[in-house]
Design a protein around this motif. Structure first.
Motif, PDB file in Angstrom:
ATOM      1  N   PHE A 102       0.872  -1.184   0.000  1.00 59.22           N
ATOM      2  CA  PHE A 102       0.000   0.000   0.000  1.00 59.22           C
ATOM      3  C   PHE A 102       0.902   1.224   0.000  1.00 59.22           C
ATOM      4  O   PHE A 102       1.086   1.881   1.008  1.00 59.22           O
ATOM      5  N   TYR A 103       1.482   1.480  -1.147  1.00 59.76           N
ATOM      6  CA  TYR A 103       2.481   2.541  -1.259  1.00 59.76           C
ATOM      7  C   TYR A 103       1.833   3.843  -1.704  1.00 59.76           C
ATOM      8  O   TYR A 103       1.039   3.865  -2.650  1.00 59.76           O
ATOM      9  N   ILE A 104       2.163   4.923  -0.993  1.00 58.10           N
ATOM     10  CA  ILE A 104       1.697   6.257  -1.363  1.00 58.10           C
ATOM     11  C   ILE A 104       2.931   7.094  -1.680  1.00 58.10           C
ATOM     12  O   ILE A 104       3.829   7.209  -0.839  1.00 58.10           O
ATOM     13  N   PRO A 105       3.004   7.663  -2.867  1.00 59.40           N
ATOM     14  CA  PRO A 105       4.187   8.452  -3.233  1.00 59.40           C
ATOM     15  C   PRO A 105       4.416   9.600  -2.247  1.00 59.40           C
ATOM     16  O   PRO A 105       3.466  10.133  -1.659  1.00 59.40           O
ATOM     17  N   GLU A 106       5.669   9.956  -2.088  1.00 61.48           N
ATOM     18  CA  GLU A 106       6.054  11.002  -1.137  1.00 61.48           C
ATOM     19  C   GLU A 106       5.250  12.274  -1.338  1.00 61.48           C
ATOM     20  O   GLU A 106       4.801  12.896  -0.376  1.00 61.48           O
ATOM     21  N   GLU A 107       5.023  12.644  -2.584  1.00 60.25           N
ATOM     22  CA  GLU A 107       4.322  13.900  -2.845  1.00 60.25           C
ATOM     23  C   GLU A 107       2.830  13.833  -2.505  1.00 60.25           C
ATOM     24  O   GLU A 107       2.157  14.860  -2.465  1.00 60.25           O
ATOM     25  N   ARG A 108       2.331  12.619  -2.224  1.00 56.13           N
ATOM     26  CA  ARG A 108       0.907  12.463  -1.877  1.00 56.13           C
ATOM     27  C   ARG A 108       0.700  12.209  -0.387  1.00 56.13           C
ATOM     28  O   ARG A 108      -0.441  12.110   0.062  1.00 56.13           O
ATOM     29  N   LEU A 109       1.769  12.097   0.381  1.00 52.76           N
ATOM     30  CA  LEU A 109       1.627  11.739   1.792  1.00 52.76           C
ATOM     31  C   LEU A 109       0.846  12.785   2.572  1.00 52.76           C
ATOM     32  O   LEU A 109      -0.041  12.448   3.370  1.00 52.76           O
ATOM     33  N   ALA A 110       1.177  14.058   2.401  1.00 50.72           N
ATOM     34  CA  ALA A 110       0.477  15.113   3.142  1.00 50.72           C
ATOM     35  C   ALA A 110      -0.994  15.136   2.768  1.00 50.72           C
ATOM     36  O   ALA A 110      -1.866  15.328   3.635  1.00 50.72           O
ATOM     37  N   TRP A 111      -1.278  14.920   1.480  1.00 49.15           N
ATOM     38  CA  TRP A 111      -2.692  14.828   1.056  1.00 49.15           C
ATOM     39  C   TRP A 111      -3.389  13.680   1.781  1.00 49.15           C
ATOM     40  O   TRP A 111      -4.498  13.828   2.281  1.00 49.15           O
TER      41      TRP A 111
END
Length: 272
Positions: free
Chosen positions: A248-257
Motif C-alpha cells: 500500500f504505497y503512497i508516493p512522497e508527494e501524496r503523503l500530506a494529502w
C-alpha cells in the motif's frame, strides 16, 4: 452488566455492514448503503481509507508475528473480507491462533462460515461487545484458544471511536492489556478530530442520524491509549505512515494529502 448483541435489524444501519460497503462487499442492507453513501458523499476517500486501515492491520499483525507473537485477539472484526487477520499472521507462522470478536449477529454468521485458518493454528469467534472486557476475557472460547500467560496481540481497528470517554474507553483498553502477559502488543486505528476536522464532524453527524455515536479524538487523546506501553517507532502517526510497504504505497508527494484525506491515527505499543 454485559452489553447485549446488536439487534439484527435490517432497517437500521450498522457500522460493520457500512464498512463492508466501503470495501465493496455485498453483505449489507439498504439502510447500511444509504448511510454509507452519505458518508462517501461527504468523504470521497472513504473506500481508500478503509483499504488503508486494513493494510495497517495486516502490517501491524505481521509485525507482531515476526516479533514472536502467536496469539491474536481482534475486537470489532467486521464482516470477513479476504485476506483476514489470520491469513496475514498464519502466513508468517501457521501455528498462530486468532480469536475474533464482534457484536453484530451478521458478522457472527459469516465468521462461523468463513474464518477457517491453517491446520496447525486455530481461529474462533466470540459474540460480544468491546465494552465488556471481562465477558470476552473470561469466555470459554477465548480461554480454549488463547493462553493468557503468553503474549497476545490485541487489534482494535476503527472501533475505539465508537466508545466514548463516558463509557470508559481508556479503562476498557487498560483492562484488556492488564490481562495480558509482558510482550503483548496493542494495535489501534482511530478516527481523528484534528487531521480533517471539518469533514469528520460531518461524518459524525451522518452516524448520529443513523443512531451511532462516534467519539473522534486528537493525536494526544489517541496516544493516551498506549499509556504504560512502549510505543513502537514511528509512534502515533497517520495510518499509511506506519512502517509502509509496497502493498500500500503512497508516493512522497501524496503523503500530506493522504494525512488529511484519510484522517486516521494509528499506533502499536508493547507491554513491558
Amino acid at each position: 452488566m454485559a452489553h447485549d448483541l446488536v439487534e439484527f435489524d435490517t432497517q437500521k444501519a450498522h457500522s460493520a455492514r457500512m464498512y463492508d460497503y466501503y470495501l465493496g462487499g455485498k453483505d449489507n442492507f439498504a439502510a447500511d448503503r444509504e448511510a454509507a453513501s452519505t458518508v462517501m458523499e461527504v468523504f470521497p476517500e472513504t473506500a481508500q481509507a478503509a483499504r488503508a486501515n486494513r493494510e495497517f492491520v495486516h502490517r501491524a499483525a505481521r509485525f507482531a508475528a515476526r516479533n514472536g507473537i502467536r496469539q491474536f485477539l481482534d475486537i470489532g472484526t467486521g464482516i470477513p473480507t479476504e485476506p483476514n487477520l489470520h491469513n496475514a499472521v498464519q502466513a508468517v507462522d501457521p501455528r498462530c491462533r486468532v480469536v475474533y470478536v464482534d457484536n453484530d449477529p451478521l458478522v457472527l454468521a459469516h465468521a462461523r462460515a468463513l474464518m477457517f485458518g491453517s491446520a496447525e493454528g486455530r481461529t474462533d469467534f466470540v459474540p460480544a461487545d468491546i465494552r465488556d472486557p471481562h465477558v470476552i476475557l473470561e469466555s470459554e472460547t477465548l480461554r480454549e484458544v488463547l493462553d493468557l500467560s503468553q503474549p497476545v496481540a490485541l487489534n482494535l481497528a476503527a472501533i475505539l471511536h465508537f466508545v466514548t470517554d463516558e463509557e470508559g474507553a481508556y479503562d476498557i483498553v487498560r483492562t484488556y492489556m492488564d490481562a495480558f502477559a509482558p510482550g503483548s502488543h496493542l494495535a489501534v486505528t482511530h478516527g481523528s478530530s484534528d487531521l480533517n476536522p471539518e469533514v469528520f464532524e460531518k461524518i459524525v453527524g451522518v452516524y448520529a442520524r443513523a443512531g451511532m455515536t462516534v467519539a473522534l479524538r486528537d493525536k494526544a487523546a489517541v496516544t493516551r491509549f498506549f499509556d504504560g506501553l512502549d510505543l513502537v517507532e514511528p509512534g502515533v502517526v497517520p495510518m499509511h505512515r506506519w512502517r509502509p510497504n509496497p502493498d500500500f504505497y503512497i508516493p512522497e508527494e501524496r503523503l500530506a494529502w493522504a494525512d488529511t484525506a484519510f484522517g486516521v491515527w494509528c499506533g502499536v505499543g508493547v507491554k513491558p
